[in-house]
Design an enzyme around this catalytic site. Structure first.
Site, PDB file in Angstrom:
ATOM      1  N   GLU A  42       1.058  -2.662  -5.033  1.00 33.16           N
ATOM      2  CA  GLU A  42       0.417  -1.467  -5.922  1.00 33.16           C
ATOM      3  C   GLU A  42       0.600  -2.188  -7.340  1.00 33.16           C
ATOM      4  OE1 GLU A  42       4.414  -0.366  -3.891  1.00 33.16           O
ATOM      5  OE2 GLU A  42       3.225  -2.046  -3.788  1.00 33.16           O
ATOM      6  N   CYS A  78       8.706  -0.416  -4.575  1.00 31.91           N
ATOM      7  CA  CYS A  78       9.950  -0.390  -5.637  1.00 31.91           C
ATOM      8  C   CYS A  78      10.331  -0.009  -6.504  1.00 31.91           C
ATOM      9  CB  CYS A  78      10.372  -2.280  -5.943  1.00 31.91           C
ATOM     10  SG  CYS A  78       8.736  -3.183  -7.212  1.00 31.91           S
TER      11      CYS A  78
END
Length: 187
Positions: free
Chosen positions: A106, A142
């Site tokens: 990401e 995360c």
């Protein structure tokens, strides 16, 4: 190009009528799984010994950027070192990411894109276990990646669960359900 076996003689009009028929795609993928397939292809460049993820950012049906799990430019990757600090310390999934050599998929996709292009976009994410090649169950960004996704202006994150099923997350929910306040962090 169509290849057709026909018996007997056929005329010009029969050929033209056949060629003008619409082609029917019975197993055409829906657009979300199409983009998730691309994210899953991107993850094949990943260099993590535990899990590899691929991410693509899409806006208005245009791929803005891609990213995969790997060490920062110029540093050796875990696969090159044949060593993972988190693995050697038996750190569970979702914990102690500061010990990881990799930049997450990401984050790499966000780094490669302009913020103007990301505002209102969708991030597609797919991950596999590096040892088994199986999709990562219950995957989620995360806490560090969540913060970057929020700041990038991305609206949705779509995460592959199975080859055809996925989870859609509205990023605004991450803003209002702040996991940094209650101690529940992503994977």
């Amino acid at each position: 190009m169509r290849v057709v076996a026909m018996k007997g003689k056929i005329g010009y009009n029969e050929v033209i009528n056949f060629l003008e028929r619409p082609v029917v795609y019975l197993n055409r993928k829906d657009k979300i799984n199409y983009y998730l397939d691309i994210a899953q292809t991107v993850l094949e460049r990943g260099t993590c010994l535990r899990r590899n993820f691929g991410a693509i950012i899409v806006k208005n049906d245009q791929i803005i950027s891609t990213g995969y799990t790997g060490a920062p430019r110029g540093r050796k990757n875990c696969i090159d070192l044949a060593y993972c600090m988190r693995e050697s310390l038996n750190i569970p999934r979702g914990e102690r990411y500061e010990l990881c050599r990799s930049v997450h998929a990401e984050a790499n996709a966000i780094i490669a894109a302009s913020r103007n292009d990301m505002i209102g976009a969708t991030l597609y994410l797919a991950g596999v276990d590096a040892r088994t090649g199986q999709l990562v169950p219950d995957a989620c960004s995360c806490s560090m990646c969540k913060r970057q996704i929020i700041n990038a202006g991305i609206d949705r994150v779509i995460i592959r669960n199975t080859p055809t099923d996925y989870t859609t997350i509205v990023v605004r929910d991450w803003v209002f359900n702040d996991d940094s306040l209650n101690g529940t962090f992503g994977y």
